[in-house]
Design a protein around this motif. Structure first.
Motif, PDB file in Angstrom:
ATOM      1  N   ALA A   1      -4.725   3.114   3.658  1.00  0.00           N
ATOM      2  CA  ALA A   1      -5.645   2.529   4.643  1.00  0.00           C
ATOM      3  C   ALA A   1      -6.929   3.344   4.676  1.00  0.00           C
ATOM      4  O   ALA A   1      -6.916   4.504   5.096  1.00  0.00           O
ATOM      5  N   PRO A   2      -8.052   2.764   4.264  1.00  0.00           N
ATOM      6  CA  PRO A   2      -9.329   3.469   4.378  1.00  0.00           C
ATOM      7  C   PRO A   2      -9.953   3.289   5.762  1.00  0.00           C
ATOM      8  O   PRO A   2      -9.766   2.258   6.402  1.00  0.00           O
ATOM      9  N   LEU A   3     -10.668   4.287   6.210  1.00  0.00           N
ATOM     10  CA  LEU A   3     -11.562   4.151   7.356  1.00  0.00           C
ATOM     11  C   LEU A   3     -12.966   4.377   6.805  1.00  0.00           C
ATOM     12  O   LEU A   3     -13.281   5.459   6.302  1.00  0.00           O
ATOM     13  N   ILE A   4     -13.797   3.341   6.906  1.00  0.00           N
ATOM     14  CA  ILE A   4     -15.110   3.330   6.252  1.00  0.00           C
ATOM     15  C   ILE A   4     -16.207   3.455   7.304  1.00  0.00           C
ATOM     16  O   ILE A   4     -16.232   2.707   8.286  1.00  0.00           O
ATOM     17  N   ARG A   5     -17.128   4.371   7.087  1.00  0.00           N
ATOM     18  CA  ARG A   5     -18.253   4.552   7.998  1.00  0.00           C
ATOM     19  C   ARG A   5     -19.389   3.599   7.628  1.00  0.00           C
ATOM     20  O   ARG A   5     -19.413   3.049   6.519  1.00  0.00           O
ATOM     21  N   PRO A   6     -20.346   3.409   8.532  1.00  0.00           N
ATOM     22  CA  PRO A   6     -21.448   2.477   8.244  1.00  0.00           C
ATOM     23  C   PRO A   6     -22.288   2.860   7.027  1.00  0.00           C
ATOM     24  O   PRO A   6     -22.991   2.001   6.482  1.00  0.00           O
ATOM     25  N   ASP A   7     -22.229   4.121   6.615  1.00  0.00           N
ATOM     26  CA  ASP A   7     -22.973   4.524   5.423  1.00  0.00           C
ATOM     27  C   ASP A   7     -22.161   4.356   4.144  1.00  0.00           C
ATOM     28  O   ASP A   7     -22.628   4.687   3.051  1.00  0.00           O
ATOM     29  N   GLY A   8     -20.933   3.853   4.259  1.00  0.00           N
ATOM     30  CA  GLY A   8     -20.087   3.607   3.099  1.00  0.00           C
ATOM     31  C   GLY A   8     -19.164   4.745   2.735  1.00  0.00           C
ATOM     32  O   GLY A   8     -18.264   4.568   1.905  1.00  0.00           O
ATOM     33  N   SER A   9     -19.336   5.910   3.316  1.00  0.00           N
ATOM     34  CA  SER A   9     -18.394   7.003   3.060  1.00  0.00           C
ATOM     35  C   SER A   9     -17.067   6.679   3.733  1.00  0.00           C
ATOM     36  O   SER A   9     -17.018   5.906   4.704  1.00  0.00           O
ATOM     37  N   LEU A  10     -15.995   7.255   3.233  1.00  0.00           N
ATOM     38  CA  LEU A  10     -14.686   6.879   3.752  1.00  0.00           C
ATOM     39  C   LEU A  10     -13.673   8.005   3.624  1.00  0.00           C
ATOM     40  O   LEU A  10     -13.891   8.987   2.916  1.00  0.00           O
ATOM     41  N   ALA A  11     -12.586   7.849   4.347  1.00  0.00           N
ATOM     42  CA  ALA A  11     -11.421   8.733   4.249  1.00  0.00           C
ATOM     43  C   ALA A  11     -10.188   7.848   4.373  1.00  0.00           C
ATOM     44  O   ALA A  11     -10.282   6.674   4.751  1.00  0.00           O
ATOM     45  N   PHE A  12      -9.014   8.400   4.061  1.00  0.00           N
ATOM     46  CA  PHE A  12      -7.817   7.572   3.940  1.00  0.00           C
ATOM     47  C   PHE A  12      -6.652   8.098   4.772  1.00  0.00           C
ATOM     48  O   PHE A  12      -6.485   9.301   4.953  1.00  0.00           O
ATOM     49  N   GLN A  13      -5.831   7.145   5.226  1.00  0.00           N
ATOM     50  CA  GLN A  13      -4.493   7.424   5.737  1.00  0.00           C
ATOM     51  C   GLN A  13      -3.506   6.633   4.902  1.00  0.00           C
ATOM     52  O   GLN A  13      -3.671   5.423   4.725  1.00  0.00           O
ATOM     53  N   ASP A  14      -2.491   7.302   4.378  1.00  0.00           N
ATOM     54  CA  ASP A  14      -1.453   6.636   3.604  1.00  0.00           C
ATOM     55  C   ASP A  14      -0.267   6.298   4.497  1.00  0.00           C
ATOM     56  O   ASP A  14       0.005   6.976   5.489  1.00  0.00           O
ATOM     57  N   LYS A  15       0.441   5.241   4.122  1.00  0.00           N
ATOM     58  CA  LYS A  15       1.670   4.916   4.842  1.00  0.00           C
ATOM     59  C   LYS A  15       2.725   5.972   4.515  1.00  0.00           C
ATOM     60  O   LYS A  15       2.877   6.386   3.357  1.00  0.00           O
ATOM     61  N   TRP A  16       3.445   6.377   5.542  1.00  0.00           N
ATOM     62  CA  TRP A  16       4.387   7.497   5.400  1.00  0.00           C
ATOM     63  C   TRP A  16       5.830   7.019   5.282  1.00  0.00           C
ATOM     64  O   TRP A  16       6.597   7.507   4.469  1.00  0.00           O
ATOM     65  N   GLN A  17       6.191   6.050   6.089  1.00  0.00           N
ATOM     66  CA  GLN A  17       7.572   5.565   6.095  1.00  0.00           C
ATOM     67  C   GLN A  17       7.596   4.152   5.517  1.00  0.00           C
ATOM     68  O   GLN A  17       6.951   3.251   6.041  1.00  0.00           O
ATOM     69  N   MET A  18       8.320   3.960   4.450  1.00  0.00           N
ATOM     70  CA  MET A  18       8.320   2.672   3.775  1.00  0.00           C
ATOM     71  C   MET A  18       9.404   1.749   4.336  1.00  0.00           C
ATOM     72  O   MET A  18      10.501   2.186   4.681  1.00  0.00           O
ATOM     73  N   THR A  19       9.091   0.454   4.404  1.00  0.00           N
ATOM     74  CA  THR A  19      10.087  -0.535   4.795  1.00  0.00           C
ATOM     75  C   THR A  19      11.065  -0.758   3.632  1.00  0.00           C
ATOM     76  O   THR A  19      10.826  -0.334   2.494  1.00  0.00           O
ATOM     77  N   ARG A  20      12.134  -1.477   3.909  1.00  0.00           N
ATOM     78  CA  ARG A  20      13.090  -1.784   2.833  1.00  0.00           C
ATOM     79  C   ARG A  20      12.420  -2.598   1.737  1.00  0.00           C
ATOM     80  O   ARG A  20      12.671  -2.376   0.545  1.00  0.00           O
ATOM     81  N   PHE A  21      11.577  -3.569   2.123  1.00  0.00           N
ATOM     82  CA  PHE A  21      10.896  -4.393   1.127  1.00  0.00           C
ATOM     83  C   PHE A  21      10.054  -3.526   0.199  1.00  0.00           C
ATOM     84  O   PHE A  21      10.106  -3.659  -1.026  1.00  0.00           O
ATOM     85  N   GLU A  22       9.267  -2.629   0.781  1.00  0.00           N
ATOM     86  CA  GLU A  22       8.403  -1.763  -0.034  1.00  0.00           C
ATOM     87  C   GLU A  22       9.237  -0.844  -0.921  1.00  0.00           C
ATOM     88  O   GLU A  22       8.926  -0.633  -2.094  1.00  0.00           O
ATOM     89  N   ASN A  23      10.291  -0.303  -0.355  1.00  0.00           N
ATOM     90  CA  ASN A  23      11.087   0.687  -1.067  1.00  0.00           C
ATOM     91  C   ASN A  23      12.006   0.061  -2.116  1.00  0.00           C
ATOM     92  O   ASN A  23      12.078   0.531  -3.254  1.00  0.00           O
ATOM     93  N   GLU A  24      12.703  -1.017  -1.740  1.00  0.00           N
ATOM     94  CA  GLU A  24      13.761  -1.556  -2.588  1.00  0.00           C
ATOM     95  C   GLU A  24      13.276  -2.632  -3.563  1.00  0.00           C
ATOM     96  O   GLU A  24      13.869  -2.811  -4.629  1.00  0.00           O
ATOM     97  N   ARG A  25      12.220  -3.361  -3.200  1.00  0.00           N
ATOM     98  CA  ARG A  25      11.782  -4.466  -4.054  1.00  0.00           C
ATOM     99  C   ARG A  25      10.443  -4.212  -4.723  1.00  0.00           C
ATOM    100  O   ARG A  25      10.233  -4.609  -5.871  1.00  0.00           O
ATOM    101  N   TRP A  26       9.537  -3.548  -4.033  1.00  0.00           N
ATOM    102  CA  TRP A  26       8.206  -3.303  -4.587  1.00  0.00           C
ATOM    103  C   TRP A  26       8.086  -1.964  -5.287  1.00  0.00           C
ATOM    104  O   TRP A  26       7.239  -1.793  -6.145  1.00  0.00           O
ATOM    105  N   GLY A  27       8.863  -1.003  -4.879  1.00  0.00           N
ATOM    106  CA  GLY A  27       8.721   0.335  -5.442  1.00  0.00           C
ATOM    107  C   GLY A  27       7.478   1.060  -4.956  1.00  0.00           C
ATOM    108  O   GLY A  27       6.890   1.865  -5.681  1.00  0.00           O
ATOM    109  N   VAL A  28       7.054   0.763  -3.708  1.00  0.00           N
ATOM    110  CA  VAL A  28       5.931   1.475  -3.103  1.00  0.00           C
ATOM    111  C   VAL A  28       6.464   2.743  -2.449  1.00  0.00           C
ATOM    112  O   VAL A  28       7.489   2.717  -1.771  1.00  0.00           O
TER     113      VAL A  28
END
Length: 293
Positions: free
Chosen positions: A108-135
């Motif tokens: 998940a990016p957080l974007i400032r009005p000047d276009g610079s950004l920083a990120f937060q990643d998902k920490w806990q994966m759902t079953r769908f992400e973990n078992e079917r998608w491999g995220v």
């Protein structure tokens, strides 16, 4: 109103099919343009950009859609940055999958009005992400400096875990953004109730943005249920039910709220209860088994 007041907009994003990446970018831009006159900080849902995946995928199916979006990461992120810059807003445009060190994460990016950004990643994966998608799990919780104070992001399932939000609150966040994507009423209920619980136990504000609508043409976004909302503690200075603003279930569109860090500081000092202060800072004593006699 505190001088740090922020005009917040959170979106229930109705999934739609697109003929091209340019069409998705145009829709994203139009949604930002709609909210920009009324808001400084905009929140969009987890995986909303995945509505583009069936158009980009080489073949039908979850795996192909995920690979297509990972491959298009740079272009999708560029469209998100362009919308924030064009309309001069802070934009949390939802999440998008990306490769990182040999794995795929949900970012998940957080974007400032000047276009610079920083990120937060998902920490806990759902079953769908973990078992079917491999995220896979990404980086640990962060907080973001904004003109309105420190803000956190807890992506969908992460909001269901008190320690994820609490870590951000203890680092100074008074507002936590929750981009979410749930395919059932039960799934959305878990996220919505968790967001309201986190607001109570931390005496802070959480905002939720869901995907809504049916997409039979997408393996990833087939069904989407939710309501956009902004929640605070059910205490002095806030509505009795803690609901600052909330849209109707499955109703697409923006929900707006004007909030500030001063509201949080006041309730933490003068509330009928002081959950934030009374949160156990030392480990609770070990649980023992009750003895019946």
């Amino acid at each position: 109103m505190d001088p740090r007041a922020v005009r917040l907009a959170t979106l229930a994003w109705k999934v739609e099919r697109h003929a091209s990446l340019a069409a998705y970018a145009a829709r994203l831009d139009a949604l930002v343009a709609e909210a920009a006159p009324r808001a400084d900080l905009l929140l969009m849902p987890e995986y909303a950009s995945m509505e583009l995946a069936p158009t980009l995928a080489a073949e039908p199916g979850e795996a192909a859609e995920l690979v297509a979006m990972v491959d298009a990461y740079d272009e999708v992120l560029a469209a998100m940055r362009a919308a924030a810059v064009r309309h001069k807003v802070w934009l949390q445009p939802g999440t998008l999958p990306m490769r990182s060190g040999g794995i795929i994460i949900n970012r998940a990016p957080l974007i400032r009005p000047d276009g610079s950004l920083a990120f937060q990643d998902k920490w806990q994966m759902t079953r769908f992400e973990n078992e079917r998608w491999g995220v896979s799990r990404g980086a640990s919780p962060r907080v973001f400096d904004t003109p309105w104070g420190l803000v956190g992001i807890s992506i969908c399932y992460d909001s269901e875990f008190p320690k994820h939000v609490r870590t951000q609150v203890e680092a100074g966040a008074w507002l936590v953004l929750v981009p979410t994507c749930t395919d059932s009423l039960a799934g959305f209920t878990r996220v919505a109730i968790s967001a309201r619980a986190r607001a109570i136990e931390n005496q802070c504000i959480l905002a939720v943005a869901p995907t809504v609508g049916s997409a039979p043409w997408s393996s990833a976004l087939d069904e989407n249920v939710g309501a956009a909302g902004v929640y605070g503690p059910a205490d002095r200075g806030f509505p009795d039910d803690g609901i600052i603003a909330e849209g109707a279930l499955n109703a697409p569109g923006w929900v707006y709220a004007e909030i500030d860090a001063g509201m949080v500081e006041t309730v933490r000092r003068e509330g009928a209860v002081l959950n934030h202060r009374d949160w156990p800072r030392a480990p609770i004593e070990p649980v023992t088994r009750a003895v019946f006699s």
